[in-house]
Every structure is written in structure tokens, then in C-alpha cells.
Design a protein around this motif. Structure first.
Motif, mmCIF file in Angstrom:
data_model
loop_
_atom_site.group_PDB
_atom_site.id
_atom_site.type_symbol
_atom_site.label_atom_id
_atom_site.label_comp_id
_atom_site.label_asym_id
_atom_site.label_seq_id
_atom_site.Cartn_x
_atom_site.Cartn_y
_atom_site.Cartn_z
ATOM 1 N N SER A 24 0.879 -1.164 0.000
ATOM 2 C CA SER A 24 0.000 0.000 0.000
ATOM 3 C C SER A 24 0.917 1.215 0.000
ATOM 4 N N LYS A 79 -8.078 6.885 6.989
ATOM 5 C CA LYS A 79 -9.295 6.194 6.586
ATOM 6 C C LYS A 79 -10.531 6.678 7.345
ATOM 7 N N GLU A 80 -11.092 5.827 8.210
ATOM 8 C CA GLU A 80 -12.342 6.188 8.883
ATOM 9 C C GLU A 80 -12.175 7.350 9.846
ATOM 10 N N MET A 82 -5.174 4.457 -1.449
ATOM 11 C CA MET A 82 -6.249 3.825 -0.685
ATOM 12 C C MET A 82 -5.799 3.485 0.730
ATOM 13 N N TYR A 95 -6.914 6.833 2.398
ATOM 14 C CA TYR A 95 -8.331 7.209 2.434
ATOM 15 C C TYR A 95 -9.296 6.029 2.564
ATOM 16 N N GLY A 96 -8.885 4.866 2.080
ATOM 17 C CA GLY A 96 -9.804 3.739 1.995
ATOM 18 C C GLY A 96 -10.234 3.496 0.561
ATOM 19 N N ASN A 97 -10.961 2.413 0.347
ATOM 20 C CA ASN A 97 -11.396 1.995 -0.988
ATOM 21 C C ASN A 97 -12.882 2.310 -1.169
ATOM 22 N N GLU A 120 -16.259 0.859 3.380
ATOM 23 C CA GLU A 120 -15.316 1.977 3.356
ATOM 24 C C GLU A 120 -15.928 3.210 2.686
ATOM 25 N N TRP A 121 -16.748 2.996 1.659
ATOM 26 C CA TRP A 121 -17.456 4.132 1.069
ATOM 27 C C TRP A 121 -18.420 4.743 2.090
ATOM 28 N N TYR A 158 -17.872 5.571 5.123
ATOM 29 C CA TYR A 158 -17.271 6.714 5.820
ATOM 30 C C TYR A 158 -16.694 7.741 4.853
#
Length: 707
Positions: free
Chosen positions: A261, A531-532, A607, A610-612, A618-619, A621
């Protein structure tokens, strides 16, 4: 009647139909603006540029601001920061004469005396003129220790994708028939003078989903890329793979990095091209700094940990500096670091390691030498000025170059010898009159109770009077600390020299926000906004804004904010979450459509930050803050300024285009500027940077100071 009913974006879509191949989506009527150089999209860009520039450049303050920015950015009095290689120091220099820049060198002895004797190695302006190409310089990778054989990276207009060509520093010419890599996002290093390890685009299957190299090849002199055998291979789902080679006399250490990552990397090691590669016993979240070849230790691969690591016999804590013994594989702790004193940079000498770290966001420096008590390491402080920013520029055998600066104190250059004496060898002159200008560190309390530091710069009488036009800068991501520098990264108009000469002297106030997502307090400060937890970075920024208003420094009618790239995402969140707090928002090369960011250019590589958005959980949040989707009608949005670059092949210009078009469709006013070249920096040379910086400060003057 048709023109009155349709927005400018919709009208352009009718007049200039989307060219073949552009995506259409009923849920996103502005998807056509993602076609970077599509005819319809570029016509829309040109119309927005014409409209916005006509107004901003007509402001009577613009010409003065442009000249002020150009004077700072091209001044011969800037410090010549360089890299030590053997008996030379190499420096890249840009001024009014050398717009694209020259690569030059001085003897180390002359440089350390404060009187460098520069000789030009490569003139990029002359090269561009001779070859009729818009060459913009990039990285330079040379074979140590001789530093004769070099690979020069050059891009067309400043893109991340670039061409690499072999150069000889002895003859100061490109090598006829030498190594050459065509335009791509490439990584490389020298195995020996006739062999490169190369990660690049060699056709189907050679790139990751993020668009970076998936394979590393052994490229021999005279060999084609397709004939070069694969030396290391990752997975398509990886972010990238890359080679690192360290040379020490007769020893060579070869590494392959596999980026699982953006922040997680596996490292593999061997001492021979045909040798078996061993995976190093190191956590995924760690930063590689180089190989230490000290006389009192086996060769050590040096890492800064970004997570706790249970190695069985003991736990190594996040933030610590550790070494992996390349003979035995054993770990050794070199220095344990705390969140209050996070290590920011590491330089490796012949017999010691130099570090630069923060102490409550103030700079410190030290040197580490093996041989302490119980076989440990000795730490010796380097005496540099207090209460400012210290930057480790370069390390030689047992000497190093540092800078010291603060927002109202010009950058000074220090040479540290093996005697541990820091001698000031040069200092930048003042670019603005700092008489009466103060810099103060303050703290705001975020929504969850976390204390968040920030810096305020302004004239003392302006701060005392209160309700001043104020620009608040923020970033909040990717481990990037926001430090109170005088002159560091010229692409950031918030540093002291430019802000002082263009804003503070006119009665404005500048604020730097140390929000979560950076590394001001170590890896945990970054992880606190991953991320979250991304909303916590936004909450931190809002808390500082509210603190500024509560203290009476400014008011919502006179508060503006600025951010670029990930900071552009921050600005998008401020626009959609708290438009009542800001009278102006400068949104540069931004991420804004977080539903599609991972499908645009290098977006998939982020990702880990921020996340995927393709995963429902994940979307869930990401969707709570994604600015593009959050732009709606009937909100008190300020008249924002967007800027981006057509040639930005890192953050897609479609983010800024689509957000601006959506605002336009809803009837909001905005300014928009898109440079046709310049890459992710947004500009291709100092003249373009001065122009854009003047646009930004004129925008803030109009919105916060009035006409």
C-alpha cells in the motif's frame, strides 16, 4: 433564451460535444471533464481561464504581487542547498537567467568555507532550446562513489511520467548510445556502471493497478528493455515495486521494495544479482533510510518504525530508529523516539548517523555513533539555534549540512564537521521587513478534546487590533509535517518569505495548522486521521478556525483558507462542511471526487490513506465527507478559487474541473485557473509559479481586504 437557462458547463457540453471515448454517466453529468485533453474539456478550461484571469489580473495589486513573488523565487541570494558526493557538492539552481535551471557543483572545501566555486554540469535551458523540447528536470541518480555515471530524469512539461537518459559528469555530456528509458513512471538504480535495475512500463502486465512498475528488470548496457530479464516481480494489486542499491567500497547491497500500500512495504535483500533474495524482518510500516557501514558494526539497513513491532525476543516501539543486520538478520535498536520528539529525517555517514527531529514542532538535530554503554549507541546533540525549523540537507562521510529558519528569520546554512562544530557558512537575506512581525505558537482544542498546535504570523499591532484578514493553511495527510519555515518549498506560497512580502506587510495574518494526518507528533499523529478517522483532520482545522475567531484575531468575514493536493481535499471539506467560517477558499490541485479518485491516474495508490470507495463499508465513511458529492444548492459558499494543471498526471485535473462545473450548474460564482503544463506542482518554472502565487494572493486580497 437557451443561454439564460443553461449553465456555462452545460452550454459547453452542447456546443462542443464530448469526443469519442469519453465516459458518460447519468449520475455524474460532468464526467466528460475527466477527459484530460478532450476538445470539449479543454474548451471549457480555456473559457474559465479567460474569465477568471481577466478579473484577477486586472486587480491593481496583481502586478506588484507578481513582481514580489518573482523577486523571491528567482533571487540570487537564495541559499545553494546541495548534496555531498565525495569531494564535491552538487546543487540545482534556478534564477531569472536559468528559468529551467542548471545542475552545478562546487568543491566541498570551497562550499564549507562559504565561498563555493560553482561550475555548470548541465544547463536545462540550453538543452531544451537545443533539442526543441519543453524539458523540465526531475531526479538525478548517479553511481557512487565516483558519481560519474548518472541517469537524468526529464519530463515533458513537468509530468510525473518522464524520460531517463545517461549522462557523464566528467565529460558533461549525454552518453551517445547510453542507457535510455522512454516516457513512463519509472524507478531505477545502478548495480554497476554497465547495469541498471529498472522498474518501468514494458508493456502488458508490467504495471500495477496504480500505474506504477510491477516488475524490476536487470538492464545491461546495449540491451533493450524487452530483452532485459525480470529480477523481481510484485502483484498487480501492489502500489509499486522499486530497486535500491547501496555501494560501499567493494561491497554492493541490492534491495527490492514491494509497496503493498502507500505506507506498507516489504523489503527484500541480496548481495548479488543472481543471489537469492531474503525478506527483511521488519514491519510493513517502516521508512528505509540507507545502509550504515560502521567499523564497529556489521552492515545495517536503517529504518524508522511507524508501528510497534513484536520481534519475539522484544518489542520495538513506533517511531524508533532500528537497524537490520544484513549478515545475521538480527535487529538492533539505535534510538527510541517518543511522540513528542519524532525523528523526521536520517542521514548516514561513514561512522555515524545524523538525525533531525522535532520537539513540540521545534527543530533539533543530533548525531548517533555505535559504542555506547552495553554495546548501544551514543547520542550527541548538535548545537544549532533554538525555536525554529532545522532541516538535514545532506551528509558526507562524517560531515553534514543543515539549515535553520523560522517564519520571520531567513534561512541560514550550517556545516557540521567531524568535530561536531556547527559553523554558519551562509544566510539568506531578508525578503521582507520583519520589524514588528511576530510568530506565536498556540493550541486549539479539537472536537474530541485533542490539543492541536498552530502558528500565527503577523504584525504585532495588527494582531493586537484584531479582526485582521487571515489566511489559514493546512494539509493533514501522508505524514507531511507543516513547519514554520522561511523558505523551504517554493511551490507552497504560505512559507514566511512569500507570505511576509506579499501578505503580512499588507496587514494580513498567516496561520499554519498542525492538524492530524501529518507527522508533527510521530506516526500516531498521522494514523489518527487515516481512513475512517479522516474527519478528525477536518475537525482539527475547524477547531483552529474557531479558535482564531474566538480570540478575536479574525472573523468569518475576513478568514480565508488554503490547501493543495490532499490539502485541496481539506479545503473541499471546509467548503461543504463549514462554509459559514470562511470568506475565501483557495483549492489547489485537489482531490474532490472521492467516489472515483482511485480510478483516476495515481489515485489507487492512496487507498492506504483514504480507503477503498468500491467497498461498501469503506465508502460508508468516505461518503460522509467526499466534497464533490456534498456540493448542493442553497448554501453560503464563498466564491472559491480552484487551480490545477492539465499535465498533472498524479492528481487528475478532473477533480477541480467537475467541482467547479457543479458549482456553476448550481449558480455559484467561482474563480478557476488551469495551467496547461506543470505537473502536480501546477507550474513548470519559477515565472509560472510567481504568476500563480500572485493570483492566489490577489484573490485573498479581493475577498478579505476588499477592492
Amino acid at each position: 433564451m437557451l443561454k439564460k437557462l443553461l449553465s456555462a458547463a452545460a452550454l459547453f457540453a452542447l456546443i462542443f460535444p464530448v469526443t469519442a471515448g469519453a465516459e458518460q454517466d447519468a449520475e455524474d453529468p460532468f464526467l466528460w471533464l475527466e477527459e484530460v485533453e478532450g476538445e470539449s474539456a479543454l474548451n471549457w478550461v480555456k473559457a474559465q481561464n479567460t474569465r477568471s484571469l481577466a478579473e484577477l489580473e486586472a486587480d491593481p495589486r496583481f502586478d506588484d504581487m507578481y513582481q514580489e513573488a518573482l523577486a523571491v523565487l528567482t533571487s540570487d541570494a537564495r541559499l545553494p542547498l546541495g548534496d555531498i558526493h565525495g569531494s564535491y557538492v552538487y546543487n540545482f539552481w534556478v534564477d531569472e537567467t536559468h528559468v529551467r535551471g542548471i545542475w552545478r557543483r562546487s568543491t566541498l572545501e570551497a562550499y564549507a568555507s562559504g565561498e563555493p566555486n560553482w561550475e555548470t554540469v548541465l544547463d536545462f535551458d540550453k538543452l531544451a532550446a537545443d533539442e526543441g523540447e519543453n524539458w523540465i528536470h526531475g531526479d538525478i541518480v548517479c553511481l557512487n562513489p565516483e558519481y560519474r555515471h548518472c541517469m537524468i530524469e526529464m519530463s515533458y512539461g513537468g509530468k510525473d511520467a518522464a524520460v531517463w537518459r545517461e549522462f557523464d559528469t566528467r565529460t558533461k555530456t549525454f552518453v551517445e548510445g547510453g542507457f535510455y528509458l522512454p516516457e513512463a513512471k519509472s524507478f531505477l538504480d545502478w548495480a554497476d556502471k554497465d547495469t541498471l535495475l529498472v522498474g518501468t512500463d514494458t508493456g502488458e502486465g508490467s504495471l500495477t493497478d496504480s500505474g506504477y512498475p510491477r516488475t524490476i528488470r536487470i538492464l545491461k548496457r546495449g540491451q533493450t528493455l524487452t530483452d532485459a530479464p525480470v529480477w523481481f516481480e510484485g502483484e498487480a494489486s501492489d502500489v509499486w515495486v522499486y530497486p535500491v542499491v547501496e555501494h560501499d567500497d567493494d561491497e554492493t547491497y541490492l534491495f527490492a521494495g514491494r509497496g503493498k500500500s502507500f505506507f506498507e512495504t516489504e523489503m527484500f535483500f541480496t548481495k548479488a544479482l543472481d543471489g537469492e533474495k531474503e525478506k527483511l524482518n521488519i514491519p510493513l510500516n517502516a521508512d528505509y533510510s540507507g545502509v550504515f557501514h560502521g567499523r564497529k558494526t556489521n552492515p545495517l539497513a536503517i529504518y524508522r518504525l511507524r508501528e510497534d513491532f513484536d520481534a519475539g525476543e522484544r518489542t520495538y516501539f513506533s517511531g524508533s530508529l532500528v537497524g537490520v543486520d544484513l549478515e545475521t538478520g538480527a535487529l538492533t535498536e539505535i534510538l527510541r523516539s517518543s511522540d513528542k520528539q519524532p525523528i523526521q529525517s536520517v542521514g548516514i555517514g561513514e561512522d555515524e548517523i545524523f538525525i533531525q527531529y522535532l520537539d513540540d514542532v521545534s527543530g533539533k538535530a543530533a548525531r548517533l555513533r555505535p559504542g555506547g554503554s552495553k554495546g548501544g549507541w551514543q547520542k550527541k546533540q548538535i548545537k544549532l539555534p533554538e525555536n525554529g525549523v532545522i532541516n538535514l540537507v545532506s551528509v558526507g562521510d562524517d560531515e553534514a549540512v543543515f539549515t535553520y529558519e523560522s517564519m520571520n528569520s531567513p534561512t541560514a546554512l550550517y556545516f557540521v564537521s567531524d568535530r561536531n562544530k556547527a559553523e554558519k557558512i551562509d544566510q539568506m537575506p531578508a525578503f521582507f521587513d520583519a520589524e514588528g512581525v511576530v510568530v506565536e505558537q498556540r493550541f486549539a482544542t479539537s472536537k474530541d478534546g485533542t490539543k492541536v498546535p498552530y502558528y500565527v504570523m503577523g504584525k504585532e499591532d495588527v494582531l493586537e487590533s484584531g479582526n485582521a484578514p487571515t489566511i489559514q493553511y493546512g494539509y493533514g495527510g501522508f505524514l507531511v509535517p507543516i513547519l514554520p519555515v522561511y523558505y523551504e518549498d517554493p511551490s507552497r506560497p504560505q512559507h514566511g518569505a512569500l507570505a511576509g512580502s506579499m501578505w503580512v506587510k499588507r496587514g494580513g495574518v498567516l496561520v499554519l495548522s498542525n492538524i492530524r494526518g501529518g507527522s508533527e507528533y510521530g506516526p500516531g499523529w498521522h494514523q489518527g486521521a487515516l481512513k475512517e478517522n479522516r474527519q478528525k483532520a477536518f475537525d482539527d482545522f475547524i477547531a483552529i478556525s474557531e479558535d482564531l475567531i474566538e480570540r478575536g484575531i479574525t472573523s468569518p468575514e475576513k478568514l480565508g483558507a488554503i490547501g493543495r493536493s490532499n490539502g485541496g481535499l481539506l479545503m473541499g471539506a471546509m467548503l461543504t462542511q463549514r462554509p459559514d467560517l470562511y470568506a475565501a477558499l483557495d483549492i489547489g490541485v485537489p482531490l474532490l471526487d472521492m467516489k472515483r479518485y482511485n480510478k483516476l491516474l495515481a489515485g489507487a495508490s492512496w487507498m492506504g490513506e483514504y480507503g477503498n470507495p468500491d467497498l461498501d463499508d469503506e465508502w460508508a465513511y468516505i461518503s460522509q465527507y467526499s466534497p464533490y458529492q456534498k456540493i448542493v444548492a442553497d448554501q453560503p459558499y464563498p466564491k472559491v478559487l480552484f487551480y490545477t494543471s492539465t499535465k498533472d498526471d498524479r492528481v487528475h485535473p478532473g477533480h477541480a474541473r467537475k467541482a467547479a462545473a457543479k458549482l456553476d450548474d448550481l449558480g455559484y460564482e467561482f474563480y478557476y485557473y488551469e495551467n496547461i503544463e506543470g505537473g502536480h506542482g501546477g507550474t513548470a518554472n519559477q515565472d509560472q509559479l510567481a504568476h500563480r502565487t500572485a493570483l492566489e494572493y490577489v484573490y485573498f486580497a479581493k475577498m478579505l481586504m476588499g477592492d
